[in-house]
Design an enzyme around this catalytic site. Structure first.
Site, PDB file in Angstrom:
ATOM      1  N   GLY A 105     -11.279   2.410   0.720  1.00 36.44           N
ATOM      2  CA  GLY A 105     -10.749   2.958   1.967  1.00 36.44           C
ATOM      3  C   GLY A 105     -11.822   3.748   2.701  1.00 36.44           C
ATOM      4  N   GLU A 137      -3.853   1.080  -7.945  1.00 35.50           N
ATOM      5  CA  GLU A 137      -4.338   2.152  -7.065  1.00 35.50           C
ATOM      6  C   GLU A 137      -3.407   3.364  -7.215  1.00 35.50           C
ATOM      7  OE1 GLU A 137      -6.420   1.749  -3.105  1.00 35.50           O
ATOM      8  OE2 GLU A 137      -4.395   2.193  -2.444  1.00 35.50           O
ATOM      9  N   HIS A 163       0.851  -1.202   0.000  1.00 31.79           N
ATOM     10  CA  HIS A 163       0.000   0.000   0.000  1.00 31.79           C
ATOM     11  C   HIS A 163       0.883   1.248   0.000  1.00 31.79           C
ATOM     12  CE1 HIS A 163      -2.831   3.083   1.154  1.00 31.79           C
ATOM     13  NE2 HIS A 163      -3.781   2.266   0.725  1.00 31.79           N
TER      14      HIS A 163
HETATM   15  P1  PGA Z   1      -9.825   5.540  -0.580  1.00 35.22           P
HETATM   16  O1  PGA Z   1      -8.590   4.661  -0.077  1.00 35.22           O
HETATM   17  O2  PGA Z   1     -10.898   4.587  -1.041  1.00 35.22           O
HETATM   18  O3  PGA Z   1     -10.235   6.331   0.621  1.00 35.22           O
HETATM   19  O4  PGA Z   1      -9.326   6.396  -1.703  1.00 35.22           O
HETATM   20  C1  PGA Z   1      -8.167   3.540  -0.793  1.00 35.22           C
HETATM   21  C2  PGA Z   1      -6.880   3.001  -0.212  1.00 35.22           C
HETATM   22  O5  PGA Z   1      -6.046   3.777   0.253  1.00 35.22           O
HETATM   23  O6  PGA Z   1      -6.669   1.775  -0.218  1.00 35.22           O
END
Ligand code: PGA
Length: 255
Positions: free
Chosen positions: A234, A167, A98
């Site tokens: 998230g 991501e 991550h």
């Molecule tokens: P978010 O976070 O959905 O709040 O953008 C996703 C993540 O960091 O895995």
């Protein structure tokens, strides 16, 4: 079957709040059981939440995930949590790579690679997050670099067990000015990854997830594409009503 992974990050502050959130999400997962729902709470809540799951009659629809893993079984590794410990709590998935860990904590690809291998050895499915940091970074270079190092030494059977998630860091909701990527861009990123996996590791049919500001408003736009088999959520996973809606919408999309 689409997969929705809730990444709670360092939230909530108390066990009581975690239990309340968990029970709402477990209930939603049961209602929309055509979706594979994985909830990744902070380590400190895993034991209690795994008991909560075992005593509910809804355990089948929810899987428990961890937000990190160490690569040794036990020993002098202050602060670390081993694969064995996670297995004891029934953890089936683990987030690896991550961007919070890559950039805030300086986690290098060599470490991510060790964590993926340790998870696979323990029978825990790694959810590997990759993506460029800034919008104007050269995405193809970043993805190829991260994946080549993160997956080094793994065979194609092992790699096919890794849930590769695109991501982009700039799209994560807590970043200033963040907005979700467009599905078209995400598909392009996925096709870069797909051709790398095909050429370097001979894996023609891997499945991919998207993460970054996924909400009830945009989840269908991503998941309606067969190339995107799930999402990492998230912020919205801390809001049970919205998370439930995300599961409901996902359950209406066929693979
Ligand atoms: P978010 O976070 O959905 O709040 O953008 C996703 C993540 O960091 O895995």
């Amino acid at each position: 079957m689409k997969t929705i992974i809730a990444n709670w990050k360092a939230n909530p502050a108390t066990l009581a709040e975690a239990q309340e959130l968990f029970s709402a999400e477990v209930e939603a997962a049961e209602k929309y059981s055509s979706v594979r729902t994985v909830i990744c709470p902070p380590f400190v809540f895993l034991e209690e939440l795994s008991k909560q799951l075992a005593t509910s009659n809804q355990q089948l629809a929810t899987s428990l995930g961890a937000q990190d893993i160490f690569w040794e079984k036990s020993g002098p590794y202050t602060g670390e949590i081993s694969p064995e410990m996670l297995k004891n709590f029934g953890v089936s998935h683990v987030l690896v790579g991550h961007s919070d860990r890559r950039y805030l904590l300086g986690e290098r690809d060599e470490i991510i690679n060790k964590k993926i291998k340790a998870a696979l050895t323990a029978g825990i499915a790694p959810v590997l997050l990759v993506g460029e940091k800034e919008k104007d970074d050269i995405r193809q270079d970043v993805l190829i670099d991260q994946l080549s190092r993160d997956l080094e030494g793994l065979n194609s059977e092992q790699i096919s067990k890794v849930l590769i998630t695109y991501e982009p860091v700039w799209a994560i909701s807590t970043h200033v000015g963040a907005e979700a990527d467009t599905p078209e861009n995400a598909l392009e990123a996925i096709s870069i990854v797909r051709s790398l996996l095909n050429s370097k590791f001979q894996i023609p049919n891997a499945s991919f997830l998207y993460g970054g500001s996924v909400s009830e408003k945009n989840v269908a736009d991503f998941l309606k594409h067969p190339q995107i088999s799930g999402a990492v959520v998230g912020g919205a996973s801390l809001r049970p009503a919205e998370f439930t809606k995300i599961l409901e919408i996902t359950s209406q999309i066929s693979d």
